[in-house]
Motif scaffolding. Sequence first.
Motif, mmCIF file in Angstrom:
data_model
loop_
_atom_site.group_PDB
_atom_site.id
_atom_site.type_symbol
_atom_site.label_atom_id
_atom_site.label_comp_id
_atom_site.label_asym_id
_atom_site.label_seq_id
_atom_site.Cartn_x
_atom_site.Cartn_y
_atom_site.Cartn_z
ATOM 1 N N THR A 134 0.823 -1.210 0.000
ATOM 2 C CA THR A 134 0.000 0.000 0.000
ATOM 3 C C THR A 134 0.857 1.260 0.000
ATOM 4 O OG1 THR A 134 -0.203 -0.111 2.425
ATOM 5 C CG2 THR A 134 -1.977 -1.087 1.109
ATOM 6 N N ALA A 135 2.101 1.168 0.468
ATOM 7 C CA ALA A 135 3.011 2.307 0.372
ATOM 8 C C ALA A 135 3.624 2.415 -1.023
ATOM 9 C CB ALA A 135 4.125 2.180 1.406
ATOM 10 N N LEU A 136 3.671 1.296 -1.732
ATOM 11 C CA LEU A 136 4.311 1.242 -3.046
ATOM 12 C C LEU A 136 3.396 1.698 -4.175
ATOM 13 C CD1 LEU A 136 6.583 0.178 -4.998
ATOM 14 C CD2 LEU A 136 5.429 -2.042 -4.890
ATOM 15 N N LEU A 137 2.108 1.311 -4.117
ATOM 16 C CA LEU A 137 1.204 1.471 -5.252
ATOM 17 C C LEU A 137 0.121 2.502 -4.961
ATOM 18 C CD1 LEU A 137 0.732 -2.340 -5.937
ATOM 19 C CD2 LEU A 137 2.156 -0.773 -7.266
ATOM 20 N N GLY A 138 -0.330 3.168 -6.030
ATOM 21 C CA GLY A 138 -1.412 4.140 -5.906
ATOM 22 C C GLY A 138 -2.389 4.010 -7.056
ATOM 23 N N GLY A 139 -3.577 4.620 -6.897
ATOM 24 C CA GLY A 139 -4.574 4.650 -7.967
ATOM 25 C C GLY A 139 -5.072 3.267 -8.350
ATOM 26 N N THR A 140 -5.322 3.082 -9.653
ATOM 27 C CA THR A 140 -5.790 1.790 -10.151
ATOM 28 C C THR A 140 -4.741 0.707 -9.919
ATOM 29 O OG1 THR A 140 -7.092 2.905 -11.848
ATOM 30 C CG2 THR A 140 -6.658 0.581 -12.190
ATOM 31 N N ALA A 141 -3.462 1.092 -9.922
ATOM 32 C CA ALA A 141 -2.394 0.132 -9.634
ATOM 33 C C ALA A 141 -2.552 -0.438 -8.232
ATOM 34 C CB ALA A 141 -1.023 0.800 -9.771
ATOM 35 N N ALA A 142 -3.001 0.395 -7.283
ATOM 36 C CA ALA A 142 -3.217 -0.089 -5.924
ATOM 37 C C ALA A 142 -4.374 -1.069 -5.896
ATOM 38 C CB ALA A 142 -3.483 1.081 -4.980
ATOM 39 N N ALA A 143 -5.474 -0.739 -6.565
ATOM 40 C CA ALA A 143 -6.641 -1.626 -6.588
ATOM 41 C C ALA A 143 -6.274 -2.982 -7.166
ATOM 42 C CB ALA A 143 -7.773 -0.992 -7.395
ATOM 43 N N ALA A 144 -5.575 -2.976 -8.300
ATOM 44 C CA ALA A 144 -5.210 -4.230 -8.956
ATOM 45 C C ALA A 144 -4.099 -4.953 -8.204
ATOM 46 C CB ALA A 144 -4.783 -3.962 -10.388
ATOM 47 N N GLY A 145 -3.078 -4.199 -7.759
ATOM 48 C CA GLY A 145 -1.931 -4.813 -7.093
ATOM 49 C C GLY A 145 -2.298 -5.457 -5.769
ATOM 50 N N ILE A 146 -3.086 -4.750 -4.949
ATOM 51 C CA ILE A 146 -3.517 -5.308 -3.669
ATOM 52 C C ILE A 146 -4.338 -6.570 -3.901
ATOM 53 C CG2 ILE A 146 -5.016 -4.910 -1.670
ATOM 54 C CD1 ILE A 146 -4.178 -1.918 -1.879
ATOM 55 N N ALA A 147 -5.255 -6.514 -4.868
ATOM 56 C CA ALA A 147 -6.089 -7.681 -5.159
ATOM 57 C C ALA A 147 -5.260 -8.842 -5.699
ATOM 58 C CB ALA A 147 -7.182 -7.309 -6.158
ATOM 59 N N LEU A 148 -4.279 -8.542 -6.566
ATOM 60 C CA LEU A 148 -3.437 -9.599 -7.126
ATOM 61 C C LEU A 148 -2.633 -10.286 -6.035
ATOM 62 C CD1 LEU A 148 -2.253 -11.093 -9.592
ATOM 63 C CD2 LEU A 148 -0.528 -9.279 -9.728
ATOM 64 N N ILE A 149 -1.991 -9.491 -5.176
ATOM 65 C CA ILE A 149 -1.200 -10.053 -4.087
ATOM 66 C C ILE A 149 -2.086 -10.902 -3.181
ATOM 67 C CG2 ILE A 149 0.087 -9.473 -1.989
ATOM 68 C CD1 ILE A 149 1.073 -6.938 -3.571
ATOM 69 N N ASN A 150 -3.263 -10.390 -2.854
ATOM 70 C CA ASN A 150 -4.153 -11.114 -1.948
ATOM 71 C C ASN A 150 -4.701 -12.388 -2.586
ATOM 72 O OD1 ASN A 150 -5.553 -10.985 0.718
ATOM 73 N ND2 ASN A 150 -7.364 -11.051 -0.581
ATOM 74 N N SER A 151 -5.063 -12.311 -3.869
ATOM 75 C CA SER A 151 -5.653 -13.489 -4.515
ATOM 76 C C SER A 151 -4.615 -14.593 -4.708
ATOM 77 C CB SER A 151 -6.286 -13.111 -5.853
ATOM 78 O OG SER A 151 -5.327 -12.594 -6.753
#
Length: 419
Positions: A356-373
């Motif tokens: 969450t410190a690394l990514l922002g915007g749509t990248a945060a939405a996709a990145g957080i979901a990708l890592i979690n999934s």
Amino acid sequence: MPEPRDDAIYTRVSRRLLPFLFLCYVAAYLDRVNVGFAKLQMQADLALSDTVYGIGAGIFFLGYFLFEVPSNLLLEKVGARRWIARIMVSWGIVSAATMFATGPLSFYALRFLLGVAEAGFFPGVVLYLTYWYPAHRRARIVALFMSGVAVAGVLGGPLSGWIMQHFAGSGGLAGWQWLFLLEGIPSVVLGIWTWFYLDDGIRSARWLPDADKAVLETALAQDAASQARLPLRAVFTSGRVWQLALVYFLFVMGLYGVSFWLPQLVKNSGVADVAEIGLLTAIPYGVAAVVMVLVARRSDRLGERRWHTALAGCAGAAGLVASVLYADNTVIALAALSLATAGILITFPIFWSLPTALLGGTAAAAGIALINSVGNLAGFASPYLVGAIRDATGSTAAGMSLLAASLVAGALLVLRTPR
């Protein structure tokens, strides 16, 4: 240093958001893992082997994996209030419907659908918290939210044991059927409440004065300057994102090994009464609820993430190994399981400060979901492997040792992430 006025504003935000989100996560996690208690009765009723149970417990995460990223992208598009409400109502209905399982195939199907229904809730809330809190405040906030896992264990164990013991046979239903029904209802109620209670973000919060909104937005804007706003395609090819996903996978292996098998481990130590098992499983989660918040606060205060995460993972591994070495001693086994549960749960809120410190915007939405999934695929692998090993060896010892090794590997890998 933060201004006292800023602290007062964040305290107001936290009082508004965290108790409600915490309550939602307690309901979500309880519906996800109450199958561990149901197993104590339904396994015999439905003639399920440990391997079949492990597959059914874990197949939840295949549905979760397939729909996690689309769910988080939809949350960003349609708004947190609408989407989180939809998730909660649908998962509550499916969780309650698990009472209708009649054998392996229907058990698999309902667990898969539960994963589809719940996909996006946890990463959606993590994303939602980034709409309110800057990175340097986030570990303790996520820890308070994630302490819902521990509280679900504290409340869920005794509650599940009580339901299964006292409702068994009522209305022609088994205790485990009442368990799924009664524990699914709160999620539906909370989902309806979400529609009316949550705000999509700072701008739509009518309970905040404009001056306070400006303070919050300024802090987020300063954060955004150091975040990577990657194109959506780049998120899926980022080596750093995939490294974090692997770290998360290794830690989740330990989490769901404990979550799905803790009642069985307590039973193995010589406790037979299902209500007593429920009470005893509350102890490790109670310890974890306190420790994870204290350690996350320390991590925020020092601004250090990697070593806090790694040492917690190693402590979790040590607890798992000790729990099988002293499996026949209830007191020592519970102490070891308390160390394991606390160590494992500590890793998660601090870990989530990294992406969450690394990514922002749509990248945060996709990145957080990708890592979690990707990480939560371990929720399939972990109970399946432990169940298969238990069927092959007649013991959970080798399975717990495998999970301990996974936690140590995650600890070593997180130390290789950038500061």
